[in-house]
Structures are given as structure tokens and as C-alpha cells.
Design a protein around this motif. Structure first.
Motif: not given
Length: 810
Positions: A569-572, A678-681
Motif C-alpha cells: 500500500l505504501e507503493s500504491v 475502508k479503515k486501512i485505506l
């Protein structure tokens, strides 16, 4: 690391030029990255000599100028026109001869032969500001009458020119972090070349105790972190600027002189590699030194003026009342030397390298002292270094040593013992080196041969060689002195061919990577080190299973990842912040867990991320969002590539994903798949949906191996038949349930089942949906007739009705 060539010459007699010496040091493993010229005065007063004024006459064309005759010591007096009011016959003066370049800050001017107001002038009699020796321009400099004439002024005034080596020191060569260590290596190299260079260790025979008073008490509470501590009290110190020679030594290696006491401690550190610390003795409360770990909540203002909260793992030098110094790292501002200091306590110690390194990193400090302690210094040199400093302080600062030297060394550090065979040496080197050459090299390295057999040697390693602990290290030492360039090697290449494993893990990785790249995916590589904050964010990882780094670079990189999700997700996020929102990414990596005390497990995983549109929007193709089914299809394509057709799909318990499923093969989980919660995003600041799949590569690899072998079937000679059914089913029924039931019912003729339409509109009863299924029937040996087809379809529909209570829509 900067090393002064003049300084080295105090230890070893060598007349080589700096370039040649630098080449030898590089061959010995001390890579010389550059050589700089140091001048204590810019230009080094080259061309400036002493001369005696023989005669002074008035200039015929200028009232303020004089014509002088000056003897430069070569028997040929020269005429120089001079404007100084104090010039007189008989004076010994500095003369810049023709061709000399003088400097005024960044400007330079060259002394030329010329005429001044019609009279010839062959040089310049100089004032101190013209030579850069001061600010006065009231008149020319005048020396004592007995000063030799014709001598270079730099020799008269002690102006020093030096050549300084910039050495790229590798972390293992702690023994070479000083001029002593570099000279010691240089002696070894010269000895191997057959040059017997005299090696002189500075004498400390002048060390003595002037009077004996009650010493400062030393108490070591943690001998593991501080194996040795030596100290002495010196009184009657006169803090003042250092003599010129000492300032020149420090400036040559890039240090700024401070005062004579601090300069001496710095000088000895760079001289022999032993850091020292000088305390103002009047500020040692209770006249007691206590070496212990920090007490919780203690604070110390260090020499840079920063107040630092001490960690209970930090080794600290205390007095009876408060902390004074972060041991081996940085001094405290309240106990340091000032211009008013008259009495000092001088420390020379050996601190545990690991302890110093951790403390320095915790506080973000990197000092000359910590640089040496954390790599490992010579524990046998602490006393010698202290004596060396005391001799210099007594000589330069006019002080007296008033106590005996206190040496607390409860558990002396033992030298390493290493046994090595000649066969091992020859095998590792690839050549056979004469035994006598080997023994001579070891002797020059001060590695003691305890005993020798026909097969090998038993050796004692000097304490300062902290990096030499194994037979391989001995071979490396021999080779760097013998010379890697002197090792013969064959141009013949031997090769053997081994049958490759078609299911080698890396081979399968390449197959999958090629397949995904062909479908528009990009491979990423992310850091296995991550922040513990993600543990609080995730419901799928366990804090108790976290593998923590003992010596982290930062808090954000202090644990090993348990999931591939967050690093991906850091890359995203990185790409999204740069307007790259249509992403299809995959990564091979490892996750790490701890199960119980000391039981660490690492597993290989593969992750996939999709977000945004599947394809870039263009005139012929409308934008289509990535979704759960797109990612699931990609995973199924990977499974099919490895011949895995039989798998089970179940709901997943992974709380980091919504609508999550898991795919199992032979009851082992292969994939977790779903939409990132959704919480993580939200915590990452991502607004678009991100779909994530986590593949257990070890389990996939095992399943692929079990499905090994090329499988193929002949193209059927007889035609296939398609029949469609529109079924009303309960909403909780999945296509996979119907798919499996159809094949369980008819294994012989049924070759394919597909879902081509789903309807959940208002025309359907509550809790129901419509599935439109196509069935492909085929017999390998004959053409099917209507009777066989109808019988098969009725049997499938009957089982659907019994198992799922489906209704046929008309």
C-alpha cells in the motif's frame, strides 16, 4: 579518515613520495581515495628566505622609498627597492625572491623583476601582513641578528607543509583508525618488500607522579559494558592555546584546535586510536566516578547544548550526584574543560562496542570517540595512551600528576586463539604459498605462532585485531600482505551441467512474473522492515508474533513485516501521489513471525494489488474499473498455469479485507483475496478501492509440484452440444456450488459450465436471484443424440432442485 604523512613519519622512517606510499597502503587494504596538500600557511612561504640588509640609500626619485642591498646568503647581493620606514643596515629580514607567489586571502600576486621609479628591484622585503603572518603593516619584519641568512623562512618559523591521505576505511579495520595503526600496516608492507623500516613507538618514559594525593574513586557497576577504566588526576593546569606544532597536526586532519587540554586528548586519539576524556576535577561531585547504566528519567545536557533524556540501556559516567558523560559517545557541558579549569581528571577506558553503538544511534550522535569505540579499540593500549597524554599535558600546560594511575580491569580481555592448517590456506587461496613466507607475514603482523606442526599453526592474535577471529580471517591477512595481484590463476574455466529442477521456486517465480507482466502488471520491491504502527491498524497480524529489530535505524523501520499488505500500500500511495492511479502491481517477498521465545519463522509470499482502471481509456475502449473478479481471474490463471484445477473457495477470516475469500488446495490455504478495508485505506489517505491478494508461495509451490507433468488430450472428433438453463436460486448460493454439483452429477459427458448472466432486479422474489448457466456436453467416441442430452440435463436439474431448491425460470 584523514592520515597525515608527516605524522606517520614520527613512527616509521620512510622517504617515499606520498603517491607511492598511498599505492602500498591501498594494496594493504587501506584504500587511499585521495591525497591533499596541507599548508599551515597558504603557499607555505615558498621562495621567501632570510636576508641581511647590507646598505640603505635614499631613492633619488621618491622621498618615501629606499634602495637597499640585501645579502641572501649566496654571495650575490641583490638590489631591492623598499618603502618601509624601519628598514636599516644590519637587519635580518624576510625577502620574497623573484618568482615567489604571495597570498592575500583568495588573491595572489607574483614577485617580478622590475623597476620602481626608475630603479631596479629584484625582490621584496616583507611585512608580516604581506606574508600572512599577522595584521601589522607598520614596517618590515626584523629577526634577531644571529638568525641564519639564506634559509627558507618556513624552516625558521616552523611553517609546515604536509600531505594528507584520505583513506576509505572499511568497518572491520578498527586497528587502523589511527596514525599508529596506519604506520603499523605500512611497516608490514615494507617488510614484505624486503625494506627494514625502523618503527618507533613514542616513549612515555617521562611519565611520573609528582606528588601523591588522594585519588578520585572509580566504581564500575557494569563491567560487561565497561571492562576497563583507567584514570589519573592532574593539577595546576594552565588552559591556553596549543603550541603551533600541535595545532598544525590537528588542522592537517581537519580538526579545529580548541585549547591545549582538549587538543591533547584529540591528538592522542588520532595518534594511537584511544579516545580520552578530560573532566574538570572540581566538578566531580563527591570525588567519585561511577560507571553504570542510566537511571530512569535522568537527563544530561551534552557539549552541543542539547538536553538528552537518557535510556536505561545507556552507559553513563556519574559522579555521586548526577550524570556527567555518555560513556564513549559525548561529554556533558557541566563537567567539561573551560578557560578557568585548573585541575582535571583524565579518563582512558575500554567500552563495549555494541553498547556504544546502540547508545550513539539512540541519541543520533556520531562522534570521533563513538566511531572508534563502536568498532573496537585495543584494550591493552588504554594505559599507554593515558601516560602519553599526561606527558604532553605536563610539558605543554605546566601541570603536575598528583595521584597514582587508577586501573580498574577486573576481567582482562583475552586474545583470540586460532588454529589453521596449511591445506586450508592453500585451498582458500587457490595457490600454494611458501611456509616461511607465511610465517614471516604473520610475524610482521604481530600474530604470535604458539606452536607449529607439519600440517599447520596455532596462533595468538593481538588484542587490537578485533576482526581476526577465524581461520578465514588469517588467510585474508596473509593475502593482503602477500598481494592479491601475486596470486596465479588459470584462464581455464571448468563447468559442469546439472539437470535443473523444473519446479525450482525461482523458475516458477519467473514464469508467474512473465505471465503477470504480459497482462500489464508491474513488479515492485518493498522493504521488509516496517513500522509497528501497522500492527495497531491491522486485525490480521499479532503483536506477540512481531519480530523486533534490536538495533533499528529508526522507529519507522523497527520491526519485520508480518503481512505484504502494508508495504504494498505504501507503493500504491507513492504512485497515487504522483497521479498514477491505474495500478496493477505484484511482489515476491517474505513475511516474518515469532512463535514463542526465540522461534523465528520466515515464509515466502506473493502479493497482488489492483486499483483504478484495467486499461487506459482510449477511443475504442471504454474505461473499466478493476474489481474483485478481475483479480480473482488473474489468480485462477496463475493456478491453471501450474495445472491446478481442483481447489476450494471459502470465506476468509482476514479482517483487513472485506468480502474476503480464501482458495485452498489439498486443504492448504493458497490465497487470501478481497477488497482492502475502508479503515486501512483511510489511514493511508487512499480514496479509490484497492483489491489485494496474498499468495502463500510455499503452499503454491508444493501444489504445483504435486500437479507436475505435461497433461494433454487429443482434440475430439465429435461435436459438442450447448444447453442453457435460467435458474431461480437463493441469494446465498454461489456459482461455484452449482459448478461443482454439475460435475459431481455428470462426469462423463459434461465438459464445461459457465455463468453468462446474473439478474437481481425487482422482478425477482425477495431473497432470490437469477443465474443463466450454459452447459457444454460432448462424447469422445460418438455424436450425442437428443435423448442422451435431455436425460443428462434432467439429471443435473434434478440434483440442483434437491440440493439448492432451485426453480427453472420459463
Amino acid at each position: 579518515m584523514k592520515i597525515s604523512y608527516n605524522w606517520i613519519k614520527q613512527y616509521i622512517e620512510i622517504d617515499w613520495d606520498a603517491v607511492k606510499t598511498g599505492e602500498l597502503l591501498t594494496d594493504l587494504g587501506l584504500e587511499v581515495e585521495g591525497i591533499e596538500t596541507f599548508e599551515s600557511l597558504k603557499g607555505g612561504l615558498k621562495g621567501v628566505v632570510t636576508g641581511r640588509v647590507l646598505d640603505v640609500a635614499k631613492h633619488p626619485n621618491a622621498d618615501k622609498l629606499s634602495i637597499t642591498k640585501v645579502d641572501l646568503g649566496d654571495g650575490n647581493p641583490v638590489q631591492i627597492v623598499c618603502g618601509a620606514p624601519n628598514v636599516a643596515a644590519g637587519q635580518v629580514v624576510p625577502v620574497a625572491t623573484v618568482g615567489t607567489i604571495l597570498y592575500d586571502n583568495d588573491k595572489e600576486f607574483k614577485i617580478k623583476k622590475g623597476k620602481i621609479r626608475g630603479e631596479e628591484s629584484l625582490g621584496m622585503i616583507c611585512a608580516e601582513d604581506e606574508l600572512g603572518l599577522g595584521d601589522s603593516h607598520e614596517g618590515i619584519m626584523v629577526f634577531e641578528a644571529d638568525t641564519p641568512i639564506g634559509k627558507p623562512l618556513k624552516d625558521i618559523l616552523g611553517i609546515e607543509t604536509d600531505e594528507v591521505f584520505e583513506i576509505g576505511l572499511t568497518p572491520n579495520r578498527a586497528d587502523a583508525m589511527s596514525h599508529l595503526g596506519t604506520a603499523r600496516d605500512l611497516k608490514v608492507g615494507l617488510a614484505h618488500l624486503g625494506i627494514d623500516a625502523k618503527y618507533n613507538m613514542p616513549s612515555v618514559s617521562a611519565f611520573s607522579i609528582d606528588i601523591r594525593q588522594r585519588p578520585i574513586q572509580i566504581e564500575i557497576d557494569d563491567p560487561k559494558r565497561c571492562p576497563r577504566y583507567v584514570g589519573i588526576t592532574i593539577k595546576g593546569v594552565k588552559v591556553a592555546p596549543s603550541p603551533q606544532w600541535l595545532q598544525n597536526r590537528l588542522r592537517a586532519i581537519g580538526l579545529s584546535p580548541i585549547n591545549n587540554i582538549v587538543d591533547i586528548t584529540n591528538y592522542v586519539m588520532h595518534d594511537v586510536g584511544q579516545p580520552l576524556h578530560a573532566f574538570d576535577e572540581q566538578k566531580i561531585y563527591g570525588k567519585k566516578i561511577i560507571v553504570k547504566t542510566a537511571e530512569k528519567g535522568d537527563k544530561l545536557v551534552t557539549l552541543d547544548g542539547v538536553e538528552r533524556v537518557l535510556d536505561p540501556e545507556d552507559l553513563i559516567i556519574y559522579n555521586e550526584k548526577a550524570p556527567m558523560v555518555i560513556a564513549g559517545v559525548f561529554g556533558g557541558i557541566d563537567s567539561g574543560i573551560t578557560d578557568e579549569t585548573t585541575d582535571i581528571f583524565l579518563e582512558s577506558a575500554y567500552f563495549n562496542p555494541v553498547s556504544v553503538r546502540k547508545t550513539a544511534k539512540r541519541h543520533g550522535l556520531n562522534t570521533d570517540s563513538s566511531f572508534r569505540f563502536e568498532r573496537g579499540i585495543d584494550p591493552d593500549l588504554t594505559k599507554y595512551a593515558l601516560k602519553r597524554a599526561v606527558v604532553l599535558i605536563k610539558e605543554i600546560a605546566g601541570a603536575e600528576a598528583v595521584t597514582d594511575m587508577i586501573d580498574e580491569y577486573p576481567n582482562p580481555i583475552q586474545s583470540h586463539q586460532v588454529s589453521i592448517t596449511y591445506d586450508y590456506m592453500n585451498t582458500l587461496i587457490g595457490n600454494k604459498i611458501d611456509k616461511n613466507v607465511i610465517k614471516n607475514i604473520l610475524a610482521s603482523l604481530e600474530i604470535k605462532i604458539n606452536s607449529e606442526t607439519e600440517n599447520g599453526l596455532n596462533l595468538t592474535i593481538p588484542a587490537y585485531r578485533v576482526d581476526v577471529t577465524r581461520p578465514a580471517d588469517i588467510v585474508e591477512e596473509i593475502l593482503r600482505v602477500y598481494g592479491y595481484n601475486n596470486i596465479d590463476f588459470s584462464t581455464k574455466v571448468n563447468a559442469s551441467v546439472e539437470a535443473s529442477d523444473p519446479f525450482d521456486s525461482y523458475r516458477l517465480e519467473n514464469i508467474v512474473a512473465d505471465q503477470l507482466r504480459a497482462n500489464g502488471f508491474a513488479e515492485i520491491m518493498s522493504n521488509s522492515l516496517t513500522t509497528p504502527k501497522y500492527i495497531e491498524l491491522s486485525g490480521a497480524v499479532n503483536d506477540k508474533s512481531t519480530v523486533k529489530i534490536l538495533n533499528p535505524l529508526s522507529q519507522d523501520l523497527s520491526v519485520l513485516r508480518q503481512s505484504m499488505l502494508f508495504s504494498g500500500l505504501e507503493s500504491v500511495l507513492y504512485n497515487a501521489n504522483r497521479k498514477k492511479t491505474d495500478l496493477k502491481l505484484f511482489e515476491f517477498g517474505k513475511v516474518y513471525n515469532q512463535y514463542g521465545e526465540g522461534k523465528y519463522v520466515e515464509n515466502k509470499h506473493m502479493s497482488m494489488f489492483v486499483t483504478g482502471n484495467i486499461f487506459n481509456e482510449n477511443w475504442i475502449t471504454k474505461a473499466q474499473k478493476t474489481d474483485y473478479f478481475y483479480l480473482k481471474g488473474m489468480i485462477e490463471a496463475v493456478l491453471q498455469r501450474f495445472g491446478i484445477k481442483n481447489y476450494n473457495v471459502k470465506p476468509s477470516a482476514n479482517t483487513d479485507l472485506s468480502d474476503a475469500i480464501q482458495i485452498e488446495v489439498n486443504k492448504k490455504k493458497i490465497v487470501d483475496l478481497g477488497k482492502v478495508s475502508k479503515k486501512i485505506l483511510k489511514s493511508f489517505g487512499l480514496t479509490a478501492d484497492v483489491f489485494f491478494a496474498d499468495i502463500n508461495w510455499g503452499n503454491l509451490h508444493e501444489a504445483a509440484r504435486k500437479n507436475a507433468g505435461v497433461k494433454y488430450t487429443e482434440i475430439p472428433k465429435f461435436p459438442s452440444v450447448r444447453r442453457d438453463l435460467a435458474l431461480e436460486v437463493d441469494k446465498h448460493i454461489n456459482f461455484k456450488d452449482l459448478y461443482d454439483t454439475a460435475f459431481d452429477t455428470e462426469r462423463k459427458l459434461l465438459v464445461g459450465v459457465d455463468l453468462f448472466d446474473v439478474y437481481e432486479g425487482d422482478k425477482m422474489p425477495e431473497g432470490k436471484k437469477s443465474y443463466a448457466l450454459s452447459f457444454i456436453l460432448q462424447d469422445k467416441f460418438k455424436t450425442l443424440n437428443d435423448k442422451q442430452i435431455d436425460k443428462t440435463m434432467k439429471k443435473i436439474l434434478l440434483n440442483f432442485e434437491k440440493k439448492f431448491e432451485v426453480k427453472l425460470r420459463r
